[in-house]
Each structure stands twice: as structure tokens, then as C-alpha cells.
Design a protein around this motif. Sequence first.
Motif, short mmCIF file in Angstrom:
data_model
loop_
_atom_site.label_atom_id
_atom_site.label_comp_id
_atom_site.label_asym_id
_atom_site.label_seq_id
_atom_site.Cartn_x
_atom_site.Cartn_y
_atom_site.Cartn_z
N CYS A 1 0.86 -1.19 0.00
CA CYS A 1 0.00 0.00 0.00
C CYS A 1 0.90 1.24 0.00
O CYS A 1 2.12 1.13 -0.10
CB CYS A 1 -0.95 -0.01 1.20
N ARG A 2 0.30 2.41 0.13
CA ARG A 2 1.08 3.65 0.17
C ARG A 2 1.62 3.90 1.57
O ARG A 2 1.04 3.45 2.56
CB ARG A 2 0.20 4.82 -0.27
N SER A 3 2.69 4.64 1.66
CA SER A 3 3.32 4.87 2.96
C SER A 3 2.47 5.74 3.87
O SER A 3 2.65 5.72 5.09
CB SER A 3 4.70 5.52 2.78
N ASP A 4 1.51 6.49 3.28
CA ASP A 4 0.61 7.30 4.12
C ASP A 4 -0.65 6.53 4.49
O ASP A 4 -1.63 7.11 4.96
CB ASP A 4 0.25 8.61 3.42
N HIS A 5 -0.65 5.23 4.27
CA HIS A 5 -1.80 4.41 4.62
C HIS A 5 -2.05 4.49 6.13
O HIS A 5 -1.10 4.43 6.92
CB HIS A 5 -1.54 2.95 4.22
N PRO A 6 -3.32 4.62 6.55
CA PRO A 6 -3.59 4.79 7.99
C PRO A 6 -3.39 3.53 8.82
O PRO A 6 -3.53 3.58 10.04
CB PRO A 6 -5.06 5.21 8.01
N GLY A 7 -3.04 2.43 8.19
CA GLY A 7 -2.85 1.20 8.96
C GLY A 7 -4.06 0.29 8.85
O GLY A 7 -4.89 0.45 7.98
N PHE A 8 -4.17 -0.68 9.76
CA PHE A 8 -5.27 -1.63 9.71
C PHE A 8 -5.69 -2.00 11.11
O PHE A 8 -5.07 -1.61 12.09
CB PHE A 8 -4.88 -2.88 8.90
N LEU A 9 -6.77 -2.76 11.22
CA LEU A 9 -7.33 -3.09 12.52
C LEU A 9 -6.30 -3.80 13.39
O LEU A 9 -5.70 -4.80 12.97
CB LEU A 9 -8.57 -3.99 12.34
N PRO A 10 -6.10 -3.34 14.62
CA PRO A 10 -5.11 -3.98 15.49
C PRO A 10 -5.48 -5.42 15.86
O PRO A 10 -4.64 -6.18 16.28
CB PRO A 10 -5.10 -3.07 16.74
N SER A 11 -6.76 -5.80 15.68
CA SER A 11 -7.19 -7.16 16.00
C SER A 11 -6.82 -8.16 14.92
O SER A 11 -6.98 -9.36 15.10
CB SER A 11 -8.70 -7.19 16.23
N THR A 12 -6.33 -7.68 13.77
CA THR A 12 -5.94 -8.58 12.69
C THR A 12 -4.73 -9.41 13.11
O THR A 12 -3.69 -8.86 13.46
CB THR A 12 -5.60 -7.78 11.42
N ARG A 13 -4.87 -10.73 13.06
CA ARG A 13 -3.82 -11.60 13.60
C ARG A 13 -2.89 -12.19 12.55
O ARG A 13 -1.77 -12.56 12.86
CB ARG A 13 -4.47 -12.74 14.38
N GLY A 14 -3.36 -12.36 11.33
CA GLY A 14 -2.53 -13.02 10.34
C GLY A 14 -2.48 -14.51 10.57
O GLY A 14 -3.43 -15.13 11.06
N HIS A 15 -1.32 -15.11 10.28
CA HIS A 15 -1.17 -16.55 10.41
C HIS A 15 -0.86 -16.95 11.85
O HIS A 15 -0.05 -16.29 12.52
CB HIS A 15 -0.05 -17.06 9.50
N PRO A 16 -1.50 -18.01 12.36
CA PRO A 16 -1.23 -18.46 13.73
C PRO A 16 0.26 -18.80 13.90
O PRO A 16 0.91 -19.33 13.00
CB PRO A 16 -2.09 -19.73 13.85
N GLY A 17 0.79 -18.46 15.05
CA GLY A 17 2.19 -18.75 15.33
C GLY A 17 3.14 -17.66 14.90
O GLY A 17 4.33 -17.70 15.22
N GLY A 18 2.63 -16.66 14.17
CA GLY A 18 3.48 -15.57 13.72
C GLY A 18 3.32 -14.34 14.59
O GLY A 18 2.47 -14.29 15.48
N GLY A 19 4.15 -13.35 14.34
CA GLY A 19 4.04 -12.09 15.08
C GLY A 19 2.88 -11.27 14.56
O GLY A 19 2.19 -11.67 13.61
N PRO A 20 2.62 -10.12 15.15
CA PRO A 20 1.53 -9.26 14.68
C PRO A 20 1.85 -8.68 13.30
O PRO A 20 3.00 -8.30 13.04
CB PRO A 20 1.45 -8.17 15.74
#
Length: 289
Positions: free
Chosen positions: A29-48
Motif C-alpha cells: 500500500c502507500r506509505s501514508d496508509h492509515p494502517g489496519f485493525l489492530p485485532s488482525t492476527r494473520g497466520h497463527p504462530g506468527g508475530g503481529p
Amino acid sequence: MNSVPRPAQTPAPTVEYVGSRATYVFAVCRSDHPGFLPSTRGHPGGGPPRLLTVGSLCAVVQDVPAAEFSEAALRERLGDAAELERCARAHHGVVTAVAGGGPTVPMPLATLYLGDERVRTAVAEHAERFRLALERVAGRAEWAIKVHLTQAGTVARPAAPGTGETSGPGPGPRRVSGRDYLDRLRSRQHLREQHRESALAASEQVDDAVRRLAVAAVARRPHGSEVTGKDRTQIMNTAYLIAEERSEELTATIGRLRASEEFDGVEIDVSGPWAPYSFTDGGDLAGHP
């Protein structure tokens, strides 16, 4: 629940792991992207999941266990339908969260690098391509539309010759001759062919109507009965890129088509809005602002 749309067709790198962690890339995405939901976990066993800045761009990444994402491990895991579904949903969850905050280029499932520096190098090498893709999908979303011919358009199988199927003028059932049987087979086959032709014409109406709203479209091979079920035949399977402000027009258009008498025995399935999985590698978007 709606199925996850097909990921973008950018080739994923081949990875030979030398450490315990690898960097998994979900999207750019663009560097000025506001980010994403902090509850997003991604793949189990990985970092945030986190944002990795590369000039005017950002890669959305996650640190994952290298042993679980090696080429051999992925081949085994993704060969299992249930595990493939889990991985696809984890990937799609992050991409969807990011796309909710602004233009996003989704990466294919299992895009991995040896570390952050390798990611930065790869993104920098393709920076212009990513910038163009982000411009093209800004303010737009992907919609998937499928048209099916349903069992309603078919008729019952005729009785075999010699069996009592219908009643004649006298008492008792009338036996069906071989000629009657063949005539009925031909009649039913003709009806099926007519209904399929009507369904194809209906799918063309759908495509014509939706293309008036879209800036781009990607037609895919229809799914077989193993996906649609034995009572439905998929006639059309197309993804469209549509401006966000035209979503109500799309809903009204599909509603009008569904109510038409010409769509008797024909179903229109609509899913979206999705992140633009099908429209971030140029292709059909060439020439669009």
C-alpha cells in the motif's frame, strides 16, 4: 460465508530458509496508509502484522516460523483442503483489513522472503508498477458475479420403453413404445438446449449491464459441479472493478435482472466488495486512469 476470491497472480519468490523466522508479505500500500485493525492476527504462530516502509510505499508483513513456511512444509499444508482454507482466510483477513483503509495491492498466498531487507529490495525494484496499480484501484473495489443454470429448467427423465407411464383412453396404463421413448428423449434434450441457450443469453445481459458500471473486468473459467453442486451449472464467472460510489447502482441493476421473466431458472450470485485481487497486475486495467 462467501468464498475468498482468487489471489493476484504475481509469482511468489522461492525461499531457502537459513534462520528460524521468515517475512510473509500480504499486500503493498502507500506509505501514508492509515494502517489496519489492530485485532488482525494473520497466520497463527506468527508475530503481529506490521507495516514495512519502502520509500513512498509500505509492505504489509508478518514474521512467521520458517519451518512452517518452507517450500516443503507449504506443499504439504496447502495440499490439505482444510489447511488451505485456513491459510487463505488468514491471508484474506489481513488484506481485507488493509484495503479498508485505502488502495491496496494484494499479494499471492504464501509470498515469503528471507527477511525485511529482501522485502524492501523486491518492493523497490517494482515500485513503479505498484504505484500504477494503486492509482488504478483507488476508490474502486472488486465484485464477483456468477450466473448459474438451475435444475428448474430441466424436466423429469422419460420412462423406458415398455413401462406403464401414462394412461390411455381405456382402463389401465398405456405401454410406452420405443418410438415414444425416443421422441420424448429428443423433446427433453431440445428443452434442455433451449434453456441453456436462454441462460447464456441471460449471462450476456448481466455482463453487458455490469460492464456499463465497471472500469475493468476479468472473465474466468466457470466452476464445475464439484463446486456448484449437481443441481446448478455455472454459465458465467466474472470479476469486475467498480467505483465504490456505484455499488448501489450495481445492487439495483442485479435486482432488476433477477426480477425479469427471462431469468426464470437462472440464478445470479454476487459477492463483494473485495480487495482488488484480480486487478492489480496491469492487464485489463491498462489505459484506465
